[in-house]
Design a protein around this motif. Structure first.
Motif, mmCIF file in Angstrom:
data_model
loop_
_atom_site.group_PDB
_atom_site.id
_atom_site.type_symbol
_atom_site.label_atom_id
_atom_site.label_comp_id
_atom_site.label_asym_id
_atom_site.label_seq_id
_atom_site.Cartn_x
_atom_site.Cartn_y
_atom_site.Cartn_z
ATOM 1 N N GLY A 88 -126.001 91.005 -22.209
ATOM 2 C CA GLY A 88 -125.416 91.752 -21.121
ATOM 3 C C GLY A 88 -123.906 91.853 -21.207
ATOM 4 N N PHE A 89 -123.299 91.060 -22.119
ATOM 5 C CA PHE A 89 -121.851 91.096 -22.304
ATOM 6 C C PHE A 89 -121.519 90.362 -23.596
ATOM 7 C CE2 PHE A 89 -122.706 87.129 -20.184
ATOM 8 C CZ PHE A 89 -121.775 86.226 -20.658
ATOM 9 N N TYR A 90 -120.295 90.551 -24.062
ATOM 10 C CA TYR A 90 -119.807 89.900 -25.275
ATOM 11 C C TYR A 90 -119.593 88.420 -24.956
ATOM 12 C CZ TYR A 90 -116.952 89.552 -29.599
ATOM 13 O OH TYR A 90 -116.457 89.233 -30.846
ATOM 14 N N GLY A 91 -120.489 87.575 -25.450
ATOM 15 C CA GLY A 91 -120.454 86.162 -25.132
ATOM 16 C C GLY A 91 -121.702 85.679 -24.428
ATOM 17 N N ASP A 92 -122.677 86.566 -24.257
ATOM 18 C CA ASP A 92 -123.919 86.201 -23.593
ATOM 19 C C ASP A 92 -124.709 85.216 -24.467
ATOM 20 O OD1 ASP A 92 -125.886 86.167 -21.652
ATOM 21 O OD2 ASP A 92 -126.186 88.330 -21.612
ATOM 22 N N ARG A 93 -125.814 84.737 -23.926
ATOM 23 C CA ARG A 93 -126.610 83.677 -24.563
ATOM 24 C C ARG A 93 -126.902 84.008 -26.028
ATOM 25 N NH1 ARG A 93 -132.090 82.630 -21.632
ATOM 26 N NH2 ARG A 93 -130.667 82.547 -19.851
ATOM 27 N N PHE A 94 -126.465 83.131 -26.929
ATOM 28 C CA PHE A 94 -126.505 83.447 -28.354
ATOM 29 C C PHE A 94 -127.942 83.559 -28.877
ATOM 30 C CE2 PHE A 94 -126.399 82.426 -32.883
ATOM 31 C CZ PHE A 94 -125.416 83.295 -33.331
ATOM 32 N N ASP A 95 -128.861 82.721 -28.375
ATOM 33 C CA ASP A 95 -130.218 82.706 -28.922
ATOM 34 C C ASP A 95 -131.126 83.758 -28.294
ATOM 35 O OD1 ASP A 95 -130.707 81.680 -26.412
ATOM 36 O OD2 ASP A 95 -131.644 79.830 -27.093
ATOM 37 N N ALA A 96 -130.566 84.636 -27.461
ATOM 38 C CA ALA A 96 -131.404 85.607 -26.760
ATOM 39 C C ALA A 96 -132.088 86.572 -27.718
ATOM 40 C CB ALA A 96 -130.567 86.381 -25.737
ATOM 41 N N LEU A 97 -131.411 86.977 -28.785
ATOM 42 C CA LEU A 97 -132.016 87.925 -29.726
ATOM 43 C C LEU A 97 -133.273 87.322 -30.348
ATOM 44 C CD1 LEU A 97 -131.645 90.726 -31.093
ATOM 45 C CD2 LEU A 97 -130.483 89.535 -32.946
ATOM 46 N N ARG A 98 -133.157 86.100 -30.805
ATOM 47 C CA ARG A 98 -134.334 85.449 -31.385
ATOM 48 C C ARG A 98 -135.430 85.262 -30.333
ATOM 49 N NH1 ARG A 98 -136.353 82.152 -35.325
ATOM 50 N NH2 ARG A 98 -137.806 80.579 -34.575
ATOM 51 N N SER A 99 -135.054 84.820 -29.141
ATOM 52 C CA SER A 99 -136.040 84.561 -28.091
ATOM 53 C C SER A 99 -136.796 85.829 -27.711
ATOM 54 C CB SER A 99 -135.348 83.990 -26.852
ATOM 55 O OG SER A 99 -134.749 82.750 -27.137
ATOM 56 N N MET A 100 -136.088 86.942 -27.631
ATOM 57 C CA MET A 100 -136.755 88.186 -27.268
ATOM 58 C C MET A 100 -137.666 88.685 -28.383
ATOM 59 S SD MET A 100 -136.192 89.042 -24.182
ATOM 60 C CE MET A 100 -136.587 90.782 -24.082
#
Length: 573
Positions: A19-31
């Motif tokens: 949602g912004f530059y600095g958001d949860r780093f592992d979100a891409l993998r989790s999704m």
């Protein structure tokens, strides 16, 4: 029940991982690993981010994009390819071509063959004279360039400044074969994109009624889009947070204004949005109507506005007001002393009474006195101010100390919006094979006009009231658009809406939020959402980068409003 175990042509599943530059780093993998998706998007850009990237570009012309996106792709690229998921992100910032090249290099290094495309044409810095000190000038592009890249076979599409919703309208248009005339479908995708764009704000993050849910680690949202533009907002099974009508309403109101939500693809009518709970953690969005987009495209301008410094004095115990007066007078004398060229152009004091009487800790016995100075000359906010504060250490109020050592000052930014004819923006899709495809502007267009206030529901019958916080019966979400703020307020049931629609007028809002006095406040009524949306012009001065206000992005303005007391009908309590 329909089978939701795998993607189908009839449903396009688009997830958000930033949602912004600095958001949860592992979100891409989790999704990517949490459930089926067709497309995963990432929103990395905001007004402040563009200024940060602009300053980066001054130091290194090859920079200007969100580097964390590349680090996320080191693992995520292979996962996306295995699952057949397209990646669409605006992480290109000021240098989408540079990011596209970096993604290709990364793909070769990790052994994942992907086709990478990018969208450009938003950077208008060299197109005209924008005025002194402008670092960035970027048009908000729509999703048509993204759609062209996906039709051209791209697995990864990176863009510069596009509208946040374009990350959804582009993939949806490519998938369902929409063109510029499919206004209702595009408007539905815009609404879904607006819900997704801020990540976990749609799944319980920053939510007024957070105490009713487990939101310690909310999952990221996804939209199940249909060919008619309708959608279901949900999240992967087993992830935290919640998706309900309240969380989706809150995000729909975030950083919006009136009923017409304009963009370069379409103007979506927010007063036509219908929300329905479609099961646990599933909210259906339907009925969205679209209109032709406006003829002009918004251009975000960022410039260095000057220099800024800040000192926070801690005042403890008794005589707080007298201590504040003393240090203010001493600083004023120091800034007017011989040898000081001149005082700063702007000097602002703010006393936050965080102290309590007879407090059992020193911190809760203390108040904070904040000094902010701004000037076009760095010397005027540097040594003269920090030196004056330091030199008072042994000669001011009893208990003198500051929260941090005063510094030499730093530059601050100013955001402004300009508008140019859409035809003057060279929107271009650069396909994986390097082919450059010009993206035509939408036609026809429609000049934006305010929507007349719709009929209000019948007011509640007269009855006993109780003085209580507004937040007991309404939710709120607030945010920024340049120097303006918005605060959306919604009722959770029809009875509360009958009261809210008549109770919270512009005049009452001004009484509840005295900081809005003297500013232009506009009320917008959205009956289908049981919501009021207020825009407050100029509350944030020159925007978030200027940090002219305690809460520079108005993030907590809505919660301040909810904490204010009003005479609320007892039947609602």
């Amino acid at each position: 029940m329909p089978d939701t175990s795998a993607p189908t042509r009839d449903v396009l599943r688009i997830g958000n991982a930033s949602g912004f530059y600095g958001d949860r780093f592992d979100a891409l993998r989790s999704m990517l690993t949490g459930g089926p998706l067709d497309v995963i998007t990432g929103d990395y850009l905001a007004e402040l981010t563009m200024l940060i990237l602009g300053r980066d570009r001054l130091k290194n012309p090859a920079s200007g994009y969100a580097r964390t996106f590349l680090r996320q792709l080191e693992e995520g690229l292979g996962l996306a390819q295995e699952r057949g998921v397209k990646i669409v992100a605006n992480a290109g910032g000021l240098n989408p071509a540079g990011l596209a090249a970096a993604v290709r290099e990364l793909a070769e290094r990790v052994g994942v063959p992907v086709r990478v495309a990018h969208v450009e044409g938003d950077d208008l810095l060299a197109a005209r004279d924008w005025g002194e000190g402008v670092l960035t000038a970027n048009a908000y592009l729509g999703g048509a360039g993204i759609a062209e890249c996906l039709r051209g076979g791209a697995d990864v599409v990176v863009t510069g400044r596009v509208t946040d919703a374009a990350l959804v309208t582009g993939p949806a248009a490519a998938h369902f074969g929409w063109d510029a005339d499919d206004l209702d479908a595009l408007a539905g995708a815009v609404v879904a994109g607006h819900v997704l764009e801020c990540g976990t704000q749609a799944t319980g993050g920053n939510y007024s009624f957070f105490g009713e849910h487990d939101v310690r680690r909310p999952g990221f949202p996804l939209a199940e889009l249909h060919a008619d533009g309708s959608a279901v907002i949900t999240k992967h099974p087993g992830t935290g947070g919640v998706v309900d009508i309240g969380t989706v309403t809150a995000q729909l109101l975030y950083e919006t204004g009136g009923a017409r939500y304009a963009g370069p693809d379409v103007t979506a009518r927010l007063d036509t949005v219908r929300l329905t709970q479609d099961g646990p953690d599933r909210v259906a969005i339907s009925g969205v109507r679209g209109e032709a987009p406006p003829p002009a495209v918004k251009v975000g301008l960022n410039r260095i506005g000057g220099w800024r410094n800040e000192v926070v004095f801690v005042l403890t115990g008794l005589d707080i007001d007298a201590k504040a007066r003393l240090v203010k007078d001493q600083i004023a004398d120091a800034l007017a002393a011989p040898g000081v060229k001149r005082p700063p152009e702007e000097v602002r004091w703010e006393l936050a009474r965080t102290d309590r009487a007879d407090a059992d800790t020193e911190e809760t016995a203390s108040a904070l006195l904040r000094l902010v100075v701004r000037d076009s000359d760095p010397d005027a906010v540097g040594r003269a101010v920090s030196g004056a504060a330091v030199e008072l250490a042994l000669s001011s109020y009893p208990g003198f100390h500051v929260t941090a050592p005063p510094g030499k000052g730093a530059p601050y930014g100013v955001f402004e919006a300009a508008y140019v004819p859409a035809a003057e923006v060279p929107h271009t899709a650069v396909l994986p094979d390097g082919t450059r495809v010009p993206v035509p502007t939408a036609a026809p267009t429609r000049v934006l006009e305010p929507v007349p206030e719709p009929p209000l529901p019948d007011p509640l019958p007269a009855g006993p009231t109780r003085r209580a916080p507004l937040g007991l019966v309404v939710g709120a979400r607030s945010g920024d658009k340049g120097g303006d703020a918005n605060v959306g307020v919604w009722a959770r049931d029809p009875q509360a809406w009958r009261w809210l629609a008549h109770e919270l007028t512009v005049e009452h809002l001004r009484q509840l939020l005295p900081e809005t006095a003297g500013l232009t406040v506009t009320r917008h009524v959205l009956p289908d959402l049981r919501a009021l949306n207020f825009t407050v012009q100029g509350l944030l001065g020159e925007g978030v980068a200027a940090r002219a206000r305690f809460d520079p992005q108005a993030k907590a303005l809505g919660e301040w409003l909810r904490s204010r007391h009003a005479d609320i009908p007892e039947v609602l309590l």
